[in-house]
Design an enzyme around this catalytic site. Structure first.
Site, short mmCIF file in Angstrom:
data_model
loop_
_atom_site.label_atom_id
_atom_site.label_comp_id
_atom_site.label_asym_id
_atom_site.label_seq_id
_atom_site.Cartn_x
_atom_site.Cartn_y
_atom_site.Cartn_z
N GLU A 1 85.76 32.14 100.76
CA GLU A 1 84.65 31.35 100.38
C GLU A 1 85.16 29.93 101.12
O GLU A 1 84.80 29.25 101.94
CB GLU A 1 85.23 30.31 99.54
CG GLU A 1 84.00 31.59 97.87
CD GLU A 1 84.70 32.82 97.59
OE1 GLU A 1 84.45 33.17 96.68
OE2 GLU A 1 85.68 32.79 97.79
N PHE B 1 85.50 31.61 80.82
CA PHE B 1 85.70 32.66 82.18
C PHE B 1 85.66 32.10 83.65
O PHE B 1 83.65 31.66 83.60
CB PHE B 1 84.90 33.80 81.95
CG PHE B 1 85.18 34.76 82.71
CD1 PHE B 1 86.28 35.67 83.74
CD2 PHE B 1 83.89 35.29 83.75
CE1 PHE B 1 85.88 36.87 84.78
CE2 PHE B 1 83.91 35.48 84.90
CZ PHE B 1 85.00 36.85 85.45
N GLN B 2 85.67 31.99 84.35
CA GLN B 2 85.68 31.63 85.45
C GLN B 2 86.05 29.71 85.87
O GLN B 2 85.32 28.93 86.68
CB GLN B 2 84.28 32.07 86.68
CG GLN B 2 85.35 33.68 87.24
CD GLN B 2 84.09 34.38 88.48
OE1 GLN B 2 83.14 34.01 87.99
NE2 GLN B 2 85.06 34.76 88.81
N LYS C 1 76.10 25.93 84.75
CA LYS C 1 74.40 26.75 84.90
C LYS C 1 73.35 26.28 83.62
O LYS C 1 72.75 26.98 84.44
CB LYS C 1 75.53 27.86 84.46
CG LYS C 1 74.72 29.25 84.32
CD LYS C 1 74.85 30.42 84.94
CE LYS C 1 73.95 31.69 84.98
NZ LYS C 1 74.69 33.19 84.70
N MET D 1 104.26 28.29 117.53
CA MET D 1 104.33 26.82 117.59
C MET D 1 105.68 26.59 116.31
O MET D 1 106.89 25.69 116.83
CB MET D 1 103.56 25.24 117.11
CG MET D 1 103.92 23.87 116.98
SD MET D 1 104.05 23.47 118.36
CE MET D 1 102.70 23.54 119.48
#
Length: 572
Positions: free
Chosen positions: A50, A112-113, A162, A474
């Protein structure tokens, strides 16, 4: 006509002329992906992470000037994308990121999630929305695109539960957005502009300070015209590379921590600084009480909160830089005498002669500066350059011959390792006629290396030039210079075989150790129609110079440094 919320999302993308969406599906956004499957109006590119989806949308936006779009699911899908949002927010990149959310009735139940996505995204977006009613969805999407690209651009986040994507409503997409509390000032105050011109007439050592806002406002041509008319020397920020061609006779180069000696000294001596869309970042200013201490400040920016935020402006001008310059140019033509600045031009040219950008080349080991310069000789304006973050980023900014705006795609404000490769995919999708080059380090490239599969699947032939010194370069440089060479967790001697890794994912891999090998590999890579990795084995102890130590003034620029271990390690 009634539609589900998911269908409204798709139809809204079509109304906004979106041509590509980068994303990754999951349970909460599955209804939207079902509608993606049914349409053929825009392409969906499935990244393998993602974060890469948001970076790819970011690279697309930077290269094209259009709004980048990414779709994510809820919970970890969204949190994986937050780094991409923060990267875009810091650099003012126009994006719309849509995430799925658990059903409305489950919000706040630790479902959930479930994650508080709008709470998380609030500090790193221009604006965000939680859609609670499907009837509001079309207008919110229209508003999001408007906010993303108007005023000071930035990413906008829309979180959609949803059940909202499943509910039905009439689809009415508004023609325009009217926000009573959001009305960016686009035309500069004419009185303030006249005062700025008067200050220019009185100045002896004026300096143009070109920031990333020049590119975001598509004002590069006007900035070039202003400089050509007035003959005022100019310095540029990392985000402004390409606004003024690298070889322009009045371009002193990048200013700041790794800026040129001439640019930093000019900033230290100017008596009038004209800031075009710059935000006075700490990497530019160095020690604030010493920054441009002899100068009055003209600060032009569309974001009023940026003006005098860090350095007090004597002549603040709020407005879109493009519009402000359209007003300023006729006045500059009629009232500014370029001969007044002849002495200052001679002074800064002398600084450039004293300490030009340079490096100690070698025929025994590849120098990263040579690699970037050679890439520029071969490709020039045929390429758009993306980078990750670190030494290679600074060398690319210093040594690639940039000639047009949006040619340099890099994470400036946030400094995001792992940005370069997915951003370069977005660049290639948005500007397919250009060669998409990503300069990376062997540390940065591993952070989103899974996108080799994405680039192969979607025929995005990005050329990754990995400047491999087996260090976090760096950080290692700072440890060498300021921590008595105590190399704490920066040695990357245990690394994968990048050539085999590339080939395992359908890409082409090269490993090069000599100038001839690099030149041959790059020329062959340009002809390939697959992603490419060129693993360039460089001098392990090479450092980025010039350098202004943290907390020091720009006048204390280090132009020479002898690494006591450089010789013994150069061929490791």
């Amino acid at each position: 006509m009634k539609m589900t919320g998911a269908k409204i999302v798709i139809e809204s993308m079509i109304k906004e002329n979106v041509e590509v969406v980068f994303g990754y599906p999951g349970g909460a956004i599955m209804n939207v992906y079902d509608e993606i499957y049914k349409q053929n109006s825009f392409q969906h590119i499935l990244t393998r992470h993602e974060q890469a989806a948001v970076h790819a949308a970011d690279g697309y936006a930077r290269a094209t000037g259009k709004v980048g779009v990414a779709f994510l699911t809820s919970g970890p899908g969204f949190t994986n994308g937050v780094t991409g949002l923060a990267t875009a927010y810091t650099d003012s990149i126009p994006m719309v990121v849509i995430s799925g959310q658990v059903p409305t009735a489950l919000i706040g139940t630790d479902a959930f999630q479930e994650i508080d996505a709008v709470g998380i995204s609030r500090p790193c977006t221009k604006h965000n929305f939680l859609v609670k009613d499907v009837k509001d969805l079309a207008y919110i999407i229209k508003e999001a695109f408007y906010l993303a690209k108007s005023g000071r651009p930035g990413p906008v986040h829309i979180d959609i539960p949803k059940d909202v994507t499943a509910n039905l409503t009439e689809f009415i997409y508004p023609d325009e957005v009217e926000l009573k509390t959001y009305k960016p000032t686009t035309n500069g105050n004419k009185r303030q502009i006249k005062k700025a011109i008067q200050a220019l007439k009185e100045a002896k050592k004026p300096l143009v300070y070109i920031g990333g806002g020049t590119i975001l406002s598509d004002a590069s041509d006007l900035v070039r015209e202003f400089i050509d008319i007035t003959k005022i020397p100019a310095v540029e920020t990392l985000m402004a590379k390409g606004a003024l061609p690298s070889n322009h006779p009045l371009n002193l180069g990048m200013v700041g921590m790794h800026g040129t000696y001439a640019a930093n000294m000019a900033m230290s001596e100017t008596d009038l600084l004209i800031s075009f869309g710059a935000r006075f970042d700490d990497r530019v200013t160095g020690r604030l009480d010493e920054f441009a201490k002899h100068a009055k400040i003209i600060h032009i920016d569309i974001d009023p909160t940026s003006i005098s935020k860090i350095v007090k402006a004597d002549f603040p001008i709020v407005g879109d830089l493009k519009n402000v310059l359209k007003t300023m140019l006729p006045l500059a033509k009629s009232e500014i005498n370029p001969e007044n600045y002849e002495y200052f031009r001679a002074v800064v040219n002398r600084y450039n002669e004293l300490h030009p950008l340079s490096f100690h080349d070698s025929d025994e080991v590849l120098k990263p500066q040579w690699v970037i310069r050679k890439t520029g000789e071969i490709l020039g304006d045929k390429a758009i350059i993306s980078t990750d973050v670190g030494q290679h980023q600074m060398w690319a900014a210093q040594y690639y011959p940039f000639s047009f705006p949006r040619q340099f795609v890099t994470s400036g404000g946030l400094g995001t390792m792992g940005f370069g490769f997915p951003a370069a995919m977005g660049v290639k999708r948005g500007v397919p006629e250009k060669v998409s080059i990503n300069f990376s380090g062997d540390g940065s490239i591993l952070m989103n290396i899974q996108e080799l599969v994405t680039a192969y699947e979607y025929k995005l032939p990005v050329i990754n030039i990995v400047l491999n010194n087996n260090y976090l370069g760096m950080v290692r440089q700072w440890q060498t210079m300021f921590y008595e060479d105590r190399l704490a967790s920066t040695d990357l001697s245990v690394q994968p075989d990048f050539v085999k890794l590339a080939e395992a994912c359908g890409a082409k891999g090269y490993r090069v150790k000599t100038k001839t090998e690099f030149e041959e590999a790059l020329k062959e890579a340009i002809t390939q129609n697959v992603p490419v990795f060129i693993d360039v084995i460089i001098d392990r102890r090479e450092i980025v110079l010039p350098m202004v130590p943290a907390g020091e003034s720009l006048s204390n620029t280090i132009v020479e440094y002898k690494d006591p271990k450089a010789i013994e390690n150069k061929d490791n």
